[in-house]
Motif scaffolding. Sequence first.
Motif, PDB file in Angstrom:
ATOM      1  N   SER A  67     -12.067  55.061  26.734  1.00 16.45           N
ATOM      2  CA  SER A  67     -12.380  56.161  26.524  1.00 16.45           C
ATOM      3  C   SER A  67     -10.996  57.137  26.438  1.00 16.45           C
ATOM      4  O   SER A  67     -10.748  57.725  25.441  1.00 16.45           O
ATOM      5  CB  SER A  67     -13.483  57.072  27.046  1.00 16.45           C
ATOM      6  N   VAL A  68     -10.365  57.042  27.705  1.00 14.19           N
ATOM      7  CA  VAL A  68      -9.161  57.673  27.874  1.00 14.19           C
ATOM      8  C   VAL A  68      -8.121  57.265  26.821  1.00 14.19           C
ATOM      9  O   VAL A  68      -7.203  57.915  26.439  1.00 14.19           O
ATOM     10  CB  VAL A  68      -8.621  57.665  29.261  1.00 14.19           C
ATOM     11  N   ALA A  69      -8.110  56.120  26.526  1.00 17.61           N
ATOM     12  CA  ALA A  69      -7.279  55.231  25.622  1.00 17.61           C
ATOM     13  C   ALA A  69      -7.609  56.065  24.177  1.00 17.61           C
ATOM     14  O   ALA A  69      -6.544  56.493  23.403  1.00 17.61           O
ATOM     15  CB  ALA A  69      -7.144  54.066  25.556  1.00 17.61           C
ATOM     16  N   ILE A  70      -8.706  56.259  23.825  1.00 23.89           N
ATOM     17  CA  ILE A  70      -9.060  56.893  22.676  1.00 23.89           C
ATOM     18  C   ILE A  70      -8.712  58.472  22.628  1.00 23.89           C
ATOM     19  O   ILE A  70      -8.219  58.903  21.676  1.00 23.89           O
ATOM     20  CB  ILE A  70     -10.611  56.659  22.162  1.00 23.89           C
ATOM     21  N   LEU A  71      -9.033  59.124  23.703  1.00 24.40           N
ATOM     22  CA  LEU A  71      -8.722  60.337  23.927  1.00 24.40           C
ATOM     23  C   LEU A  71      -7.006  60.586  23.608  1.00 24.40           C
ATOM     24  O   LEU A  71      -6.862  61.561  22.869  1.00 24.40           O
ATOM     25  CB  LEU A  71      -8.895  60.827  25.502  1.00 24.40           C
ATOM     26  N   SER A  72      -6.418  59.627  23.783  1.00 21.07           N
ATOM     27  CA  SER A  72      -4.820  59.753  23.629  1.00 21.07           C
ATOM     28  C   SER A  72      -4.761  59.870  22.077  1.00 21.07           C
ATOM     29  O   SER A  72      -3.848  60.655  21.456  1.00 21.07           O
ATOM     30  CB  SER A  72      -4.149  58.411  24.131  1.00 21.07           C
ATOM     31  N   HIS A  73      -5.213  59.091  21.281  1.00 18.67           N
ATOM     32  CA  HIS A  73      -5.169  59.005  19.854  1.00 18.67           C
ATOM     33  C   HIS A  73      -5.897  60.489  19.434  1.00 18.67           C
ATOM     34  O   HIS A  73      -5.216  61.020  18.374  1.00 18.67           O
ATOM     35  CB  HIS A  73      -5.809  58.039  19.339  1.00 18.67           C
ATOM     36  N   PRO A  95     -18.397  73.530  18.201  1.00 22.64           N
ATOM     37  CA  PRO A  95     -17.330  72.692  17.755  1.00 22.64           C
ATOM     38  C   PRO A  95     -17.620  72.063  16.556  1.00 22.64           C
ATOM     39  O   PRO A  95     -18.736  71.386  16.322  1.00 22.64           O
ATOM     40  CB  PRO A  95     -17.259  71.602  18.760  1.00 22.64           C
ATOM     41  N   ALA A  96     -16.556  71.640  15.535  1.00 25.29           N
ATOM     42  CA  ALA A  96     -16.679  70.886  14.355  1.00 25.29           C
ATOM     43  C   ALA A  96     -17.050  69.434  14.513  1.00 25.29           C
ATOM     44  O   ALA A  96     -17.542  68.605  13.725  1.00 25.29           O
ATOM     45  CB  ALA A  96     -15.580  71.188  13.424  1.00 25.29           C
ATOM     46  N   ALA A  97     -16.451  69.018  15.680  1.00 25.84           N
ATOM     47  CA  ALA A  97     -16.257  67.360  15.718  1.00 25.84           C
ATOM     48  C   ALA A  97     -16.653  67.191  17.283  1.00 25.84           C
ATOM     49  O   ALA A  97     -15.961  67.920  17.985  1.00 25.84           O
ATOM     50  CB  ALA A  97     -14.851  66.612  15.396  1.00 25.84           C
ATOM     51  N   ILE A  98     -17.421  66.279  17.586  1.00 22.14           N
ATOM     52  CA  ILE A  98     -17.862  66.000  18.861  1.00 22.14           C
ATOM     53  C   ILE A  98     -17.682  64.492  19.318  1.00 22.14           C
ATOM     54  O   ILE A  98     -18.013  63.661  18.405  1.00 22.14           O
ATOM     55  CB  ILE A  98     -19.388  66.285  19.342  1.00 22.14           C
ATOM     56  N   PHE A  99     -16.711  64.179  20.218  1.00 27.20           N
ATOM     57  CA  PHE A  99     -16.668  62.734  20.539  1.00 27.20           C
ATOM     58  C   PHE A  99     -17.412  62.465  21.857  1.00 27.20           C
ATOM     59  O   PHE A  99     -17.095  63.250  22.796  1.00 27.20           O
ATOM     60  CB  PHE A  99     -15.212  62.559  20.483  1.00 27.20           C
ATOM     61  N   LEU A 100     -18.237  61.567  21.919  1.00 28.45           N
ATOM     62  CA  LEU A 100     -19.022  61.418  23.008  1.00 28.45           C
ATOM     63  C   LEU A 100     -18.642  59.747  23.566  1.00 28.45           C
ATOM     64  O   LEU A 100     -19.541  58.855  22.958  1.00 28.45           O
ATOM     65  CB  LEU A 100     -20.537  61.529  23.083  1.00 28.45           C
ATOM     66  N   VAL A 101     -17.744  59.616  24.037  1.00 33.00           N
ATOM     67  CA  VAL A 101     -17.103  58.168  24.091  1.00 33.00           C
ATOM     68  C   VAL A 101     -17.198  58.016  25.559  1.00 33.00           C
ATOM     69  O   VAL A 101     -16.134  58.526  26.410  1.00 33.00           O
ATOM     70  CB  VAL A 101     -15.722  58.127  23.587  1.00 33.00           C
ATOM     71  N   GLY A 102     -17.566  57.047  26.393  1.00 33.06           N
ATOM     72  CA  GLY A 102     -17.407  56.313  27.566  1.00 33.06           C
ATOM     73  C   GLY A 102     -18.599  56.059  28.160  1.00 33.06           C
ATOM     74  O   GLY A 102     -19.630  55.480  27.498  1.00 33.06           O
ATOM     75  N   TYR A 103     -18.901  56.275  29.462  1.00 34.85           N
ATOM     76  CA  TYR A 103     -20.314  55.421  30.009  1.00 34.85           C
ATOM     77  C   TYR A 103     -20.999  56.784  30.386  1.00 34.85           C
ATOM     78  O   TYR A 103     -20.704  57.774  30.964  1.00 34.85           O
ATOM     79  CB  TYR A 103     -19.786  55.079  31.260  1.00 34.85           C
ATOM     80  N   PHE A 104     -22.127  56.845  29.561  1.00 36.19           N
ATOM     81  CA  PHE A 104     -23.468  58.011  29.769  1.00 36.19           C
ATOM     82  C   PHE A 104     -24.528  57.273  30.370  1.00 36.19           C
ATOM     83  O   PHE A 104     -24.858  56.080  30.179  1.00 36.19           O
ATOM     84  CB  PHE A 104     -23.438  58.590  28.355  1.00 36.19           C
ATOM     85  N   PHE A 105     -25.389  58.239  30.945  1.00 38.76           N
ATOM     86  CA  PHE A 105     -26.742  57.705  31.476  1.00 38.76           C
ATOM     87  C   PHE A 105     -27.826  58.629  30.696  1.00 38.76           C
ATOM     88  O   PHE A 105     -27.617  58.651  29.541  1.00 38.76           O
ATOM     89  CB  PHE A 105     -26.829  57.686  33.044  1.00 38.76           C
TER      90      PHE A 105
END
Lengths: 409, 205
Positions: A228-234, A304-314
């Motif tokens: 997820s942090v790698a995607i955040l970089s982009h 927000p106009a765009a929301i990214f929910l990327v990673g581990y969620f419960f």
Amino acid sequence: MRTGALGHVLARRMLPAAPLIASLLLAIPPRASARAPETAVPPGPELPAPTEFAAKDRPGDTGNAILVTWKIPPALPPDARIQIRRAEPPAYDWKDIATVEPGAQRYVDSSAKDKEVYRYEIRLVSASTPDTMGIAGASGPPLVSDPVASHDNWFRLERTNSLIANILFICLILGSISAARSGKKIFIRRIAGLNAIDEAIGRATEIGKKVLYVPGIQSMDDIQTIASVAILSHVAGATARYGADLDVPNRDPLTFAAAREVVRAAYLSEGRPDLFREEMVNYITYDQFAYTAAVAARMVRERPAAIFLVGYFFAESLILAETGQSTGAIQIAGQADPTQLPFFVATCDYTLIGEELYAASAYLTREPVLLGSMRGQDIAKGIIMLLGFLGIVAASIGIPWSAEIFKTR
Amino acid sequence: MRRVPLLVTFLSGAAIASLFFIPHHKAQAVNSKLLEWTLVVYAFALILGSLSLWMSHAKKVKKRAEGWPYSMVTLVALLAIPGLGIWKGVGAGSPVGMIYDTVNAPLASSMFALLAFVIASAAFRAFRARSAEATLLLLTAIIMMIGRVSIGELISANLPGITEWLLDVPNLAAKRAIAIGVGLGAVSTALKIILGIERSYLGRS
């Protein structure tokens, strides 16, 4: 008289051989005296003895454990049990350590201490079977093991298959990376969720609203968070290019520290350090639902106009995704855990399913080295499918060890 | 300087991966020690997080931004709770324990309870039969919902069996397919990180 004379003659003739006879007698193992007093009792004949009994150091463990194994004889009474006892030679003070189902065919004595020598005794017992006297409570003949001691090991034998599989997989990945470096063209299928990243950030820029990136609630020791942090970089690189505002709320302090550095570096690399603000990446709380409440509130208040929910969620996955959906934002989710995936699929516009999350970095950068590793993954998947098929065939034609070689412990 | 974190990553990654195959107590002691170091790093990161929280809310209060009184509550809590914990302890019956039980726990439960409502609204949207796939999903969901409650068995004795089959065969097959892909992806990502091929998580420069 004759007898006495004969005895005298015999005694005289045998006298030189006396030391030899004494030595022979001493050399015979003192069977009766080596047994524990309890084991000297003649066993009832109703129950047979287990076979192939052995006690040995449990292979490939951290020590302090002895593995006791046996095979059961046929036609045992339903309530038959294996009574396991232990003694420390030279004393024969037998102590009961366990009574187990005979079908288990193994018992691990975890109370053993390293370098201490033990002997084990097993016997079949049955409360309902009558003994030779006709009294219920028969027991079979006892079997005593050779002396055994436990010790530490330097290799976990039961994980040999896992080691071999890993080595093969690593060779495959490195081979594919090497092939990619040599300029071989690699096809990668279209991943809609990753293509939509630029679209979502572009939309946020157009309408002047922020991009909210939630990197899951786990720490950096989770591979999904790293992906997820790698995607955040982009994503941060794109917001820097377009000049859109970015908000990254965090639940985990380590993820927060890593995310801040990644975003800062992305803004630097895009030549827009002036747009970077420390509070873009912010820490909220470690409490799961307090974090959920804070992020959901931001979605509702700041839209927000765009929301990214990327990673581990419960459990918070659906609360966040549904709140985001109600605000009308473009939502892109990514999760490798199948338990939360349906919630994202139902509520988000795009979802990175399973391995797509790990492929994101290669897909977005198109670096040949990273693409090569993806090709290696695909080859490995093909091999696994082939092995699965062969496994089905082997199990169907009755090869019992075929399943055992793939078992990991 | 970029090589130092890469070297640390390589050494720690390779060590932890090899410890999976080495059960010896000396190797496991190294493992425990590395995990202890993680806790130390974690504690420092928590200080950094708390500072971030303090600064963002203090800025709001200073600028009298919208909702600043809530930020004030956060700042007071951020000072008062650790202070009370140091002064009176954090066990059961302590002021921090009481605040946790009477404020934090009910609020967290309320948040969790929202799940029931969002599941209903998400299900309503997901099960609209707009396409053949969505219709199939709707039908499966109806069978599952009826088959998992007592009335399902009254309607048809086969319904519970059908739901079990749906869970154990098509559902499990899909889950395992995802799990295999995820497993390979995770190993591949870990390998790329250990070897320094994947560096996005360090930030681009």
